[in-house]
Design a protein around this motif. Structure first.
Motif, PDB file in Angstrom:
ATOM      1  N   LEU A 166       0.827  -1.041  -0.052  1.00  0.00           N
ATOM      2  CA  LEU A 166       0.056   0.050   0.198  1.00  0.00           C
ATOM      3  C   LEU A 166       0.803   1.273   0.143  1.00  0.00           C
ATOM      4  CD1 LEU A 166      -2.682   1.305   0.303  1.00  0.00           C
ATOM      5  CD2 LEU A 166      -2.615   1.174   2.490  1.00  0.00           C
ATOM      6  N   ALA A 167       1.995   1.314   0.856  1.00  0.00           N
ATOM      7  CA  ALA A 167       2.696   2.586   0.662  1.00  0.00           C
ATOM      8  C   ALA A 167       3.549   2.708  -0.464  1.00  0.00           C
ATOM      9  CB  ALA A 167       3.911   2.140   2.010  1.00  0.00           C
ATOM     10  N   ALA A 168       4.055   1.507  -1.012  1.00  0.00           N
ATOM     11  CA  ALA A 168       4.520   1.912  -2.178  1.00  0.00           C
ATOM     12  C   ALA A 168       3.651   2.250  -3.536  1.00  0.00           C
ATOM     13  CB  ALA A 168       5.384   0.175  -2.936  1.00  0.00           C
ATOM     14  N   HIS A 174       1.998   9.266  -6.232  1.00  0.00           N
ATOM     15  CA  HIS A 174       2.619  10.621  -5.888  1.00  0.00           C
ATOM     16  C   HIS A 174       3.529  10.961  -6.786  1.00  0.00           C
ATOM     17  CE1 HIS A 174       6.003  12.618  -4.172  1.00  0.00           C
ATOM     18  NE2 HIS A 174       5.480  13.261  -3.418  1.00  0.00           N
ATOM     19  N   ASP A 175       4.594   9.888  -7.279  1.00  0.00           N
ATOM     20  CA  ASP A 175       5.430  10.499  -8.344  1.00  0.00           C
ATOM     21  C   ASP A 175       4.620  10.713  -9.759  1.00  0.00           C
ATOM     22  OD1 ASP A 175       7.022   9.537  -6.597  1.00  0.00           O
ATOM     23  OD2 ASP A 175       7.346   7.740  -7.323  1.00  0.00           O
ATOM     24  N   ILE A 292      12.298   7.635   0.105  1.00  0.00           N
ATOM     25  CA  ILE A 292      12.701   7.708   1.604  1.00  0.00           C
ATOM     26  C   ILE A 292      11.914   8.405   2.144  1.00  0.00           C
ATOM     27  CG2 ILE A 292      14.557   9.240   2.566  1.00  0.00           C
ATOM     28  CD1 ILE A 292      16.093   8.864  -0.043  1.00  0.00           C
ATOM     29  N   PHE A 293      11.273   9.666   1.837  1.00  0.00           N
ATOM     30  CA  PHE A 293      10.277  10.621   2.660  1.00  0.00           C
ATOM     31  C   PHE A 293       8.712  10.012   2.832  1.00  0.00           C
ATOM     32  CE2 PHE A 293      13.846  13.138   1.396  1.00  0.00           C
ATOM     33  CZ  PHE A 293      14.394  13.524   2.551  1.00  0.00           C
ATOM     34  N   ILE A 294       8.347   9.168   1.980  1.00  0.00           N
ATOM     35  CA  ILE A 294       6.975   8.843   1.719  1.00  0.00           C
ATOM     36  C   ILE A 294       6.724   7.498   2.101  1.00  0.00           C
ATOM     37  CG2 ILE A 294       4.815   8.829   0.453  1.00  0.00           C
ATOM     38  CD1 ILE A 294       5.863  11.527   1.045  1.00  0.00           C
TER      39      ILE A 294
END
Length: 370
Positions: A166-168, A174-175, A292-294
């Motif tokens: 889910l985070a990926a 986002h990108d 790194i940040f998300i």
């Protein structure tokens, strides 16, 4: 060892580090601000769709001394105000794209262009692109993007866990949002090369994310059996241990792309390179940032909500509080022994020591004096 290599080794061993997880709310705020800016730019300005998607005609002239700016003015005048994109080719020829032209309109425009540019009509090559072809490309691009996302989520869910998947996925969206928003803000033309660039950056972004996730998975094995670190601290150590590697990979990938974008597209005037190079440049930078940040901070947030991780955090906190209280108690109760002075005026800390002369003979067994 180089200075950067020394820093990387110290980061890997956990001797130094930056608290990425602890400051995650700052990174979330920055990402939300950038994403909102991209969405607003996309909604207000929209995308400058290339001729492959909107349909139109492409006119190619032989070598000519006419400048690109002059040819653009003549093309827009000849087409009745349709937007024209003119590129000066290496041979001195001109490539003129005019959107929104159909077959009936293309012939009069070809004749008018030949007249204005002082070129024989038969030497102006005309190629028509229908909007249905562009629509087919767009549908295939969306299909490919959807399949890619599904496969990524399945792979990460199997190889790691659903929270990482889910985070990926959020990091990839986002990108993409930021890259598309930049295209809208700068007004670059969207072509099939742009679509290829967008699909390419997903792989780069995912690579950095998986590197950090793999380090996190290895470091968090049997995490609940210890009371030294919380999950968030382990995640932070994983980011720091792979930080230099991510920076090196991103810089090496960005350098040739920057050459295409700024040197090829800017100084040499190879405008067609902008289609793919801008998508790659923005996407690679955004991918390195999000990994790194998300992505990893999101995993730390999701895992931190688990009951066993909450219990671990409480145990770690309790152990550290007990250790701090013990250290404070020892500092209060420990007092230095009073200093005494022997006959030679030498200060001694601890029990009073007898001079050597007074101790002589005290080790003899008791008996009668002679």
């Amino acid at each position: 060892m180089s200075k950067l290599g020394n820093i990387g080794a110290r980061l890997y061993r956990g001797e130094v580090g930056y608290d990425f997880i602890g400051k995650r709310k700052i990174w979330y705020g920055i990402s939300i601000l950038i994403t909102i800016t991209a969405i607003v730019g996309l909604a207000v300005r929209g995308l400058n769709m290339g001729i492959e998607f909107s349909g139109g005609a492409v006119f190619t002239t032989p070598q000519t001394s006419v400048s690109a700016a002059q040819a653009q003015h003549e093309a827009e005048s000849a087409s009745g105000g349709h937007q024209a994109v003119v590129q000066k080719l290496g041979s001195g020829a001109l490539r003129i794209q005019i959107s929104g032209l159909d077959t009936k309109q293309a012939v009069p425009v070809q004749e008018e262009l030949a007249k204005d540019l002082d070129i024989p009509v038969k030497d102006v090559n005309t190629q028509l692109v229908g909007p249905s072809w562009g629509e087919e490309i767009a549908n295939k691009a969306w299909l490919g993007l959807g399949i890619f996302m599904v496969l990524v989520v399945l792979y990460l869910a199997i190889a790691f866990e659903w929270r990482m998947a889910l985070a990926a996925l959020i990091a990839l969206i986002h990108d993409l949002t930021i890259t598309v928003g930049v295209y809208a803000l700068v007004g670059f033309e969207v072509t099939p090369g742009t679509v290829i660039g967008l699909l390419t950056i997903l792989g780069y972004s995912l690579y950095d994310t998986v590197v950090v996730f793999d380090s996190l998975k290895e470091a968090s094995k049997d995490l609940t059996k210890q009371t030294r670190f919380t999950y968030g601290e382990i995640a932070n150590r994983s980011i720091n241990s792979t930080l230099v590697r991510s920076i090196n990979t991103t810089v090496v990938a960005l350098l040739p792309v920057a050459g295409l974008l700024f040197v090829g597209g800017g100084f040499l005037g190879a405008g067609m390179l902008n289609d793919i190079s801008l998508a790659l440049f923005v996407g690679l930078a955004a991918g390195a940032y999000s990994s790194i940040f998300i992505a990893t901070p999101l995993v730390a947030d999701l895992k931190g909500r688990e009951p066993q991780m909450k219990a671990l955090a409480k145990r770690v906190k309790a152990k550290r509080a007990a250790a701090a209280a013990k250290d404070a108690g020892q500092e209060d109760t420990e007092e230095p022994a009073p200093a005494t002075t022997d006959e030679d005026d030498t200060a001694v800390v601890g029990p009073r020591q007898q001079p050597a002369s007074r101790n002589r003979g005290r080790g003899r067994p008791s008996g009668k004096r002679r």
